[in-house]
Design a protein around this motif. Sequence first.
Motif, PDB file in Angstrom:
ATOM      1  N   UNK A   1      -3.278   5.380   3.564  1.00  0.00           N
ATOM      2  CA  UNK A   1      -2.560   5.037   4.851  1.00  0.00           C
ATOM      3  C   UNK A   1      -1.046   4.584   4.871  1.00  0.00           C
TER       4      UNK A   1
ATOM      5  N   UNK B   1       0.890   8.008   4.869  1.00  0.00           N
ATOM      6  CA  UNK B   1       0.956   8.114   6.301  1.00  0.00           C
ATOM      7  C   UNK B   1       1.883   7.399   7.149  1.00  0.00           C
ATOM      8  N   UNK B   2       1.800   6.194   7.029  1.00  0.00           N
ATOM      9  CA  UNK B   2       2.514   5.320   7.873  1.00  0.00           C
ATOM     10  C   UNK B   2       4.020   5.026   7.396  1.00  0.00           C
TER      11      UNK B   2
ATOM     12  N   UNK C   1       5.353   9.178   8.658  1.00  0.00           N
ATOM     13  CA  UNK C   1       5.870   8.683  10.146  1.00  0.00           C
ATOM     14  C   UNK C   1       7.244   8.912  10.150  1.00  0.00           C
ATOM     15  N   UNK C   2       8.089   8.786   8.893  1.00  0.00           N
ATOM     16  CA  UNK C   2       9.464   8.745   9.093  1.00  0.00           C
ATOM     17  C   UNK C   2       9.987  10.067   8.278  1.00  0.00           C
TER      18      UNK C   2
END
Lengths: 419, 125
Positions: A194, A197-198, A202-203
């Motif tokens: 996680x 991913x986050x 995400x960026x």
Amino acid sequence: MVKELVVIGGGPAGLAAALSARENGIEDILIIERDVQLGGILNQCIHNGFGLHTFKEELTGPEYAQRYIDLIHENNIDYVLNTIVTHISEDKVITLMSAKDGLYHISAKSIILAMGCRERPRGALNIPGKRPAGIYSAGTAQRLVNIEGRMIGKKVVILGSGDIGLIMARRMVLEGADVQLVAEIMPFSGGLTRNIVQCLDDYGIPLKLSHTVVDIQGDKRVESVTIAMVDKSLQPIPGTEKTYECDTLLLSCGLIPENELSHQLGISMNQVTTGAFVNESLETNVEGIFACGNVLHVHDLVDYVSEESKQAGQSASLYLKGLQNKEGKDIRIVTTDGVRYSVPSTLNVSRMQERQIIRFRVGRVYRDAYVSVYVDDTRIKHLRKRILTPGEMEQVLLRSDELHPFENIDQITIKIEEV
Amino acid sequence: MEERKITCIGCPIGCLLTVVIEKDEITVTGHTCRIGKEYGVKEVTHPCRIVTSTVKVNQGVEHVVSVKTESDIPKDKIFECIQELKDCVVEAPVSINDIILENVAGTHVNVIATKIIERKEDPHG
């Protein structure tokens, strides 16, 4: 000064252990913390995702810590801040030091070791190149940004995909920095999915597996770093070097349990975790001294630290009340075939609770494999796992009634069995 | 038609989802459970995140206080949210759950403090 129970470290492990000891009837408790406040590393982990298991809600690090700090206050559990323990003798005399009270001693009947970890520094990584300013361990950077409110750089490269490195990648982007990439020497990430991913996906931050830093350039401040691909034996492959301009290099390359005090005490240590060997009660080989949290083995979730430390507090209270069961023998827990270690490393069937959690980590990624538990030659558990990764801590639950039918157990084995 | 590859965060397996958006229809493949399918749909329709950051504090024992959005906000509002927080200064003392900024980036979500910051003792008494 004499204390029944002294807890060394006021982070999540120490707080949960002290609280649990109080809930189990121990009145005379002292927590010793070297920082200016309780809460440990949680104070700088301002991101959310803590407490899903413990509180069934998603909290940030400081909020999670405050829940426990409030309980410490409500229960009137004593603590000292700004105080460092410099020595513990085998008869449990603790030497402490603070600017306010100078050097003094406390004699304890029982001690819980909850000192946590420190980060693996550049010097322990053997990274070649110059030694300019701008190279930080990820946790140091986290402290500077999140607690001291300072910005540490504008163009960042991160080495190591441990969770703190991933979290800092996102944090630096939000603070306006350009994070160029995260390089990881291993063929898999050391962090939670996680977080990849986050914090990275995400960026749009690339994660380059099997890559490492082979050179650092810059005289006063980092000017660039050179990254190269590594082969199966983790050696850089000539010709794959690529240089990235940057002013900051963050290192997220693992945590080292702070066990200097444990070594002084002559506690027998596990070479894999670099934490103490403990039995099912989380007691070390020195009677009345217990260990829990990251000083014992590095955890991925604080919720598991709290759960484990609760058990250390219970065990210390049984010891102090003279209720510790002295019968039975310590059965060795052998870890093999992909299982790197286990906590606890021995188990006494007559002393174990109804449910005993065995925590461990695996050495590589496994898909569709089984976690098997053998009592001598009999397989008693064969749990199918869709995935096992080194970044996530695994556990198996052993119930006392599963072990009672066996007589004269020589050893319990935990291993990974592939299909 | 748009196709996106997303890693599911529902559990450690981390299934690689392929989400195909065609007019009003969204199809998810590569998932191995219900959570993955729902995650795939939400990620391409209205992805949201809880945002955490820090805000400057005056007269506090520390220079900044950690904050979070009270609930998740649309992903495309993250940088606007961060920008608004950069212009924000609060006065110590601060308690957990104190509202630091209302309706951040027009999301109708408040930003709240996640840490206690006590007031620095006044040296002049």
